[in-house]
Design a protein around this motif. Sequence first.
Motif, short mmCIF file in Angstrom:
data_model
loop_
_atom_site.label_atom_id
_atom_site.label_comp_id
_atom_site.label_asym_id
_atom_site.label_seq_id
_atom_site.Cartn_x
_atom_site.Cartn_y
_atom_site.Cartn_z
N TYR A 111 0.80 7.80 -9.85
CA TYR A 111 2.06 6.85 -9.63
C TYR A 111 2.50 7.01 -11.70
O TYR A 111 1.47 7.34 -11.65
N THR A 112 4.01 6.81 -11.18
CA THR A 112 4.51 6.11 -13.26
C THR A 112 3.73 4.88 -13.62
O THR A 112 3.60 4.20 -13.03
N VAL A 113 3.97 4.95 -14.72
CA VAL A 113 3.50 3.38 -15.71
C VAL A 113 4.41 2.04 -13.83
O VAL A 113 3.27 1.22 -14.66
N GLU A 114 4.87 2.93 -14.43
CA GLU A 114 5.33 1.66 -13.62
C GLU A 114 5.45 1.04 -12.32
O GLU A 114 5.20 -0.52 -11.47
N GLU A 115 4.97 2.01 -11.34
CA GLU A 115 4.25 2.21 -10.48
C GLU A 115 2.71 1.07 -10.15
O GLU A 115 1.32 0.79 -9.52
N ARG A 116 1.85 2.22 -11.04
CA ARG A 116 0.87 1.91 -11.57
C ARG A 116 -0.14 0.35 -11.06
O ARG A 116 -0.57 -0.12 -10.20
N ALA A 117 0.25 -1.03 -11.58
CA ALA A 117 0.17 -2.45 -11.49
C ALA A 117 -0.24 -2.31 -10.12
O ALA A 117 -0.88 -3.56 -9.59
N LYS A 118 1.47 -2.13 -9.33
CA LYS A 118 0.86 -1.84 -8.09
C LYS A 118 -0.13 -1.66 -7.58
O LYS A 118 -0.93 -1.88 -6.22
N ALA A 119 -0.11 -0.35 -7.36
CA ALA A 119 -1.38 0.55 -6.86
C ALA A 119 -2.50 0.35 -7.26
O ALA A 119 -3.81 -0.44 -6.48
N GLN A 120 -2.74 -0.95 -8.27
CA GLN A 120 -4.31 -1.20 -8.59
C GLN A 120 -4.15 -2.17 -8.11
O GLN A 120 -5.18 -2.91 -7.67
N GLY A 121 -3.05 -2.94 -7.21
CA GLY A 121 -3.70 -4.26 -6.51
C GLY A 121 -3.76 -4.11 -5.14
O GLY A 121 -4.53 -4.96 -4.91
N TRP A 127 -11.13 -4.36 -2.03
CA TRP A 127 -12.78 -4.39 -2.43
C TRP A 127 -12.58 -5.88 -2.06
O TRP A 127 -13.68 -6.90 -1.54
N ALA A 128 -11.06 -7.22 -1.97
CA ALA A 128 -11.47 -8.19 -1.64
C ALA A 128 -11.68 -8.27 0.47
O ALA A 128 -12.49 -9.28 1.09
N LEU A 129 -10.45 -7.15 0.85
CA LEU A 129 -11.17 -7.34 2.39
C LEU A 129 -11.88 -7.20 1.94
O LEU A 129 -13.55 -7.26 3.29
#
Length: 226
Positions: A111-121, A127-129
Motif C-alpha cells: 500500500y502507498t503511504v496514503e493507503e497505509r492508515a486505512k489498511a492498518q485500520g 483484532w477487535a472482532l
Amino acid sequence: MVTTGLVAIDATILATAVPTIVKDLGGFASFPWLFSVYLLTQAVAVPIYSKLADTVGRKPIVLIGVGLFLLGSVLSGFAWSMPTLIAFRAIQGLGAGAVQPMAITIAGDIYTVEERAKAQGYIASVWALSSVVGPTLGGVFSQYVTWRWIFFVNVPLCLAAGWLLVRHLHERIERRRHAIDWTGGALLTVASTLLILGLLEGGNAWAWDAPQSIAAFGVGLLALVG
C-alpha cells in the motif's frame, strides 16, 4: 487479513475452554503455560523472522509461519496430555511469530503511504472482532462439540490463507545479505524463558525466596542484559 485473523482468534479462543481442557487432560497447575509458551515462542521468533524476511522476502517467511501454525494446531488438537499440549502450543507460537509481523510488513509494502492508515485500520478491526468471536467460539466448541475443535478450526483457515498468499501475493525480492544475531536470539530465548518460569512457578512450585526463584530471575536478567 486472514493470516492476522489466525493469530488474533487463537489468542482469545482458548480462554473460555480452559476448564474443559483441564478436566480432560489434567495438569491444572500447568495450564498458564498454554498461554505463556505461545507468547514466549512468538516473541523470541519475531526478530529472527524479520531479518530472514529482509533476506529471502516476506512471502516465504509468512508461508513458513502459516505452515508451522497449521502443524501446531493439528498436533494440539490431538494432544493427549497437558505437557504435550503445551509443547504443541509452542509450535503454534513459532508460526504466529512469523504471521503477525509479516502481515503488517506486507501491508506496508503493497500500500502507498496514503493507503497505509486505512489498511492498518482493517488489520486492527480483525483484532477487535476476534476479541469477541474467539471466546464465543471457544465456549461453543468446548460445551457442544469438543475443545479439540478450538485447534482444528484453524486448519481450513490456514489452508485458505496459504492459498491466497500463493495465488495473490507477488513481490519483487531484492537479495540482500543481513547478519542474523543468533547469539542475541538465544540469549533472548533463555532470558524470557527463565523470567517467565520464575514468575509462573514462584509461590507455587517453590517459594519466592527459594534458590530456584533466585537462580531463574538472576540468570534470566543476566541473559537479558547480555
